[in-house]
Structure formats: C-alpha cells, structure tokens
Design an enzyme around this catalytic site. Structure first.
Site, mmCIF file in Angstrom:
data_model
loop_
_atom_site.group_PDB
_atom_site.id
_atom_site.type_symbol
_atom_site.label_atom_id
_atom_site.label_comp_id
_atom_site.label_asym_id
_atom_site.label_seq_id
_atom_site.Cartn_x
_atom_site.Cartn_y
_atom_site.Cartn_z
ATOM 1 N N GLY A 74 0.794 -1.218 0.000
ATOM 2 C CA GLY A 74 0.000 0.000 0.000
ATOM 3 C C GLY A 74 0.823 1.262 0.000
ATOM 4 N N SER A 75 0.478 2.162 0.899
ATOM 5 C CA SER A 75 0.901 3.550 0.821
ATOM 6 C C SER A 75 2.377 3.784 1.094
ATOM 7 C CB SER A 75 0.087 4.378 1.823
ATOM 8 O OG SER A 75 0.492 5.719 1.813
ATOM 9 N N CYS A 76 2.933 4.757 0.332
ATOM 10 C CA CYS A 76 4.300 5.228 0.569
ATOM 11 C C CYS A 76 4.421 5.951 1.902
ATOM 12 C CB CYS A 76 4.730 6.181 -0.557
ATOM 13 S SG CYS A 76 4.719 5.448 -2.199
#
Length: 591
Positions: A73-75
């Site tokens: 998922g997210s950075c």
C-alpha cells in the site's frame, strides 16, 4: 543472505538473517502472513492495527516484535513508522520475509535525524513461513533472532552501524558532486539526504546513482508532529530542491480549512507542513494525481515519485521510471537530484513474473476496474503482473487510474502491465521478457465477487456520505459526474463531497462543471484527499459512506471508522439522490 534454519524453527529456535537496521530488542511475537500498510493500517498514536481487512486488526504492536512478510500500500508508511518511533508506540523490532524500503526508511530517518531506532531483520520466505506462533518470546541481536527457551536473560547493548561518510560510500560509484554532498559542501540538508539515500542504496544492492528529472513529494502529508519536525529541520538546514518538484495532497484544504470547520489543531500544523516543502522550492500543486498536471513525465524519464497510486500510474501507464519511493526518501532525492539505480529504474526490474487472465463482463460498468485492481493487488503481493484478456476492452485513462490506485493499495509492486493496453506490454510475452511466468492465475467471476463483498462491506441501507475523488478527480471525471447530476438534487440528508487538485478545479470551473455539481449540492474540496479527510468534512452523523474508489473502500473503515458501500459512479449519484443503497452484487457480476 545467510540463514541458519532448522526444518522446524520451534525445535531449534535460532535464525540468522540480513540486518536492514542494526540494533537489539526483546519482546513477544505478533505475526501475520499478510503484508501490512502502516498508513491506514496502524494508528500512529496508539499502535493499534486499524486495517479492518487485515488478520491483525485490533492488535497493539507497541513493544512487540512484529513479523510481517512485507509492507504494502501507501508510501506514507515510512512517515507513520517515524511517528510511532518518536511517540513511543513503535514495535520493539521488525522481522520481514523480504526487504521493505518503505518501512525500513522510517526507521533509518529516526536513527539518522533523531537518534532513535530499533532492529529490522529480513529472514527470507522459507524461514518466515516456519516462524513460531504469536506470543512466543523473541530476542533480536544484530542479525540473529532467538525464540522461546533460546532467548537470553538480558539483551546485549545495541551497537549502531557506522554511518560516517567513508562507510556510506562503500563500493558505490559516486561522482564528485555526490562526494561533495556527502562531505557537507552543499549544506547539512543535502548531506543528511545523501546519507539516507546511500543507506537505502546499500539495502537495495545498488552500486551507482542516476540523475532524476523531477520529483513528486508524498511526505507533505501530516501524520503527526514527527512529519512536521522532519520537514522543518530540513528547512532549518537550508534544504532546497535541485529538480522540479510537485507536492502530493496535504491533510487539509490549505485555502479554506477554517471555512470547512477543520480544527486548528490539525489545520495549522498541516498547513505549516505544506509551507515547509514550499520553502524548499516545491511547486504549489497539492494533488495525489500528478499525472494530470502539465508537467507529467514522458516514457523513459527517470523520476522520483512517491504516493502509491501515482507511482503505479507513472510506471505502468506513462512508461516513466520510478521506484515506489517512501515518504522522506522522496524529498532526499529531490534535494540531491540523485537516486539509486535499481528496481523499476532498470529494464529488468520492470518485467512481469505473474500472468493473470481475466475476462471483462460485457455489461460491466466503471466499477470493474477498481475491483479488478484491488483483486489483482491481492494476487500479486510483491510481484509485477501482466493481465491478459482485456486486449479489446479499451480502458481509458480514468479506468487505469482507478485500477492502479486499488492495485497499489493491496500490492507492494511498483507497476503492472495490461497486454495490448499499457505501453510496455504489446503482448504478454514482451511484458514477461520472453520468459515463462513464475505464477499463472485465472480470475473468475466468483473471485471478483468475493473482493466486491470485501469492499462493499456495510449491511446498512441508509447512506449519509458519498466520497468521490480518491485519487483526485480528472477533468473527464468531472464532466461525467456533472452529466449524471444535471437537473437533479441530492437528498438533503446525504452529503456528496468531491476532492480534486487545484489545476483540475480551475479547468472544471471554466467548463461549467463545478456550477452544475454545486447546484446538485456537492461540496468541492481541493488540496487534500480522502485518505486524510475526517470530521467535519465527513459529517459526524455518518455511519455508512459510499464510494467508487477501491482504494478508499479499503482504507475508510480503519481511517474514519465508517462502514462502506462500493459501486460505480452512477450508483454513487443514485445513492446521493435517494440516500439509500442496499448491499448487493451488481447484475454484471452476479450473473
């Protein structure tokens, strides 16, 4: 990597893996075989796993040894990791099946900038699969991990790795300007940035750095005091970007957060964080969809982009080249103009290893692509997939945007290929580099139905909020939505909120789309996005929201504690007009 692994780790509970961050720690094990995004997956102020789709949902990781195969998922996971470390809610140590740059970078920033850290060790898939059950006592000393009866009575003192300029340079092929930055000739900010870049380069196995032509910064999202401390420290050290740099969505609408009723406790530091990056020379952009700007890169351009959906779109649809860069490493590379030559910057790091076959139902609507992206990400995990069967489906840029955002939510891979659609996959064989796929999966309607039920998870019929614009709306999406809303009014008990970037907002207003949407009763918000929005933009009375975003349908239950309905854009407008939406499969999927 060298490992000492018995056929059963519990019989001889000693492992020796690869140390990604040095240190010693002790605690009880919390383990899962499912990757975890720290952003939207862990509350940075309590240490609770808030991803309601994850097996560890509700667990507190604080003080435990956390074992997960990788992030996903997210950075922004690196930013959440930094918050956890600085506020005392971090795990005592982290065990991974394979290296994860996003999570590791958060620990490295804490070590290099703030002098706090914990051990991170990679043990490989085979050893990870044989880990003992959660609750087992664990001791991590350097790259060695002991379990149960083998845990020593006392933890040895941690010995931090030497991070001086000489040790960081190692076997890297550095240019004169790299040495100058590392030695501090270009200021403290550039020096610390180069130190962090070289630490990550060593983790990746890179041996040289390359120039990048532009940057997109995800670290401007306010996750808590640590994110602001880091940015303001770089400003105080005289940090200035060396390449054209855009900014991701921030945590508030910078121009009207007070008007929207956002509490100053969030509005002021979130706005100040945006200002810090502007002070380093970034452009006023504030969008999670930089590929919609007039500065979007061309095929083959070497860039540094963070924000998971943007990375995936840049690599897959535009054919530009970037890793899935963690928050904070993005600004470090922007400050130096230099990035490690590895992974999806290279030809062989862009090849697919997973072949997925799927057929689009003839009557499928625009919900098909975020649904397929979500399911594909679950299948892919860390692998780059090539999808076949959509050669004649002709997905447009909005379809690919929705697919990529959902894919990036459930996968750690930096890109995907769709045969006959994306630029590096005229066919599956080319995307696979002429080799046979390591894995081959066929996606059935039943498979997609299971993922639909995960996204469309609310049993309630009443809907109090329609959430649109994750990622930010494009001009063509504004046009589609305006067409659906024209000459209609939303239900007074149901809010409809659309997020978009400033550039698209100006274009949509000039085209007359915004006036149509406002006449319908929609609220338009710029600068920020649904992954950051909370009350009062989300009405307090909201128990169920509806969205056409696979990304937000996944994250919303954990981020804002609301139940979710998922559907097409037309479904969302219908629900806004009626205030109702039953939980059911669409006809094109149930048939």
């Amino acid at each position: 990597m060298t490992m000492t692994v018995s056929s059963d780790v519990r019989a001889l509970p000693v492992l020796q893996g690869r140390s990604l961050v040095e240190g010693n720690a002790r605690g009880s094990l919390i383990s899962s075989d499912t990757g975890l995004s720290f952003w939207g997956g862990i509350d940075p102020f309590s240490g609770e796993v808030i991803d309601r789709h994850h097996p560890l949902s509700g667990k507190i990781i604080t003080g435990h040894i956390l074992a997960i195969p990788s992030g996903r998922g997210s950075c922004t996971g690196s930013s959440v990791m930094l918050e956890l470390i600085l506020n005392g809610h971090a795990p005592a140590g982290l065990i991974l099946a394979e290296p994860d740059e996003i999570l590791t970078l958060g620990v490295l920033v804490a070590e290099v900038v703030f002098g706090k850290s914990f051990p991170v060790v990679c043990i490989g898939a085979e050893a990870f699969a044989a880990l003992p059950e959660s609750g087992t006592e664990v001791c991590m000393t350097g790259k060695q991990i002991r379990f149960g009866n083998a845990v020593p009575a006392e933890i040895p003192q941690s010995s931090q790795a030497d991070t001086g300029p000489g040790s960081l340079a190692g076997s890297m092929k550095l240019e004169l300007r790299d040495h100058e930055m590392l030695d501090g000739f270009h200021g403290k900010a550039a020096q610390v940035a180069m130190q962090l870049i070289l630490r990550i380069a060593a983790l990746q196995g890179a041996t040289e750095l390359i120039d990048v032509s532009q940057a997109h910064i995800d670290g401007c999202i306010y996750t808590g005091p640590a994110s602001l401390r880091f940015a303001q420290q770089l400003v105080a050290w005289g940090g200035k970007v060396r390449v054209p740099t855009t900014l991701n969505s921030i945590s508030v609408d910078k121009r009207k957060w007070r008007e929207l009723g956002v509490d100053a406790g969030l509005g002021e530091p979130a706005s100040a964080l945006g200002d810090a990056y502007l002070n380093m020379g970034a452009r006023v952009s504030f969008t999670c969809a930089p590929y919609l700007l007039d500065t979007k890169p061309a095929r083959g351009d070497q860039i540094v982009w963070a924000e998971s959906n943007a990375v995936v779109y840049a690599n897959s649809v535009l054919g530009a080249r970037t890793l899935k860069y963690p928050d904070y490493l993005d600004i470090c590379i922007a400050l130096t103009g230099r990035a490690p030559l590895t992974g999806s910057h290279c030809d062989n790091g862009r090849l697919a290893t997973l072949h997925i076959e799927v057929q689009k139902p003839d009557t499928a609507d625009d919900a098909f692509y975020p649904l397929l992206g979500y399911h594909t990400g679950l299948l892919a995990a860390t692998e780059i997939p090539v999808i076949t069967g959509l050669e004649n489906a002709a997905p447009d840029s909005d379809d690919l945007k929705a697919f990529g955002a959902a894919f990036a939510t459930t996968s750690a891979a930096p890109m995907f290929h769709i045969a006959g659609v994306t630029p590096e996959a005229p066919d599956a064989a080319t995307a696979l580099g002429g080799k046979a796929a390591k894995r081959h999966r066929v996606v059935s309607a039943d498979d997609l139905a299971r993922s639909w039920r995960e996204l469309d998870s609310s049993e309630e019929t009443a809907v109090q909020l329609i959430s649109l614009g994750n990622p930010h709306f494009s001009l063509t999406e504004c046009a589609k939505l305006a067409g659906l809303c024209a000459q209609r009014k939303k239900d007074p008990q149901t809010a409809l909120v659309v997020t978009m970037g400033r550039d698209v907002n100006e274009q949509a207003r000039a085209a007359g789309y915004i006036s149509t949407l406002e006449a319908f009763g929609a609220l338009i918000v710029t600068d920020t996005c649904w992954c950051m929005l909370g009350e009062p933009v989300i009405p307090q009375k909201t128990s169920t929201l509806m969205t056409n975003s696979g990304k937000y349908a996944h994250y919303a239950p954990g981020l804002v504690g609301r139940k979710v309905h998922f559907g097409s854009l037309a479904d969302c407008v219908q629900a806004a007009c009626s205030g109702q939406w039953p939980r059911s499969l669409p006809d094109w999927l149930s048939a």
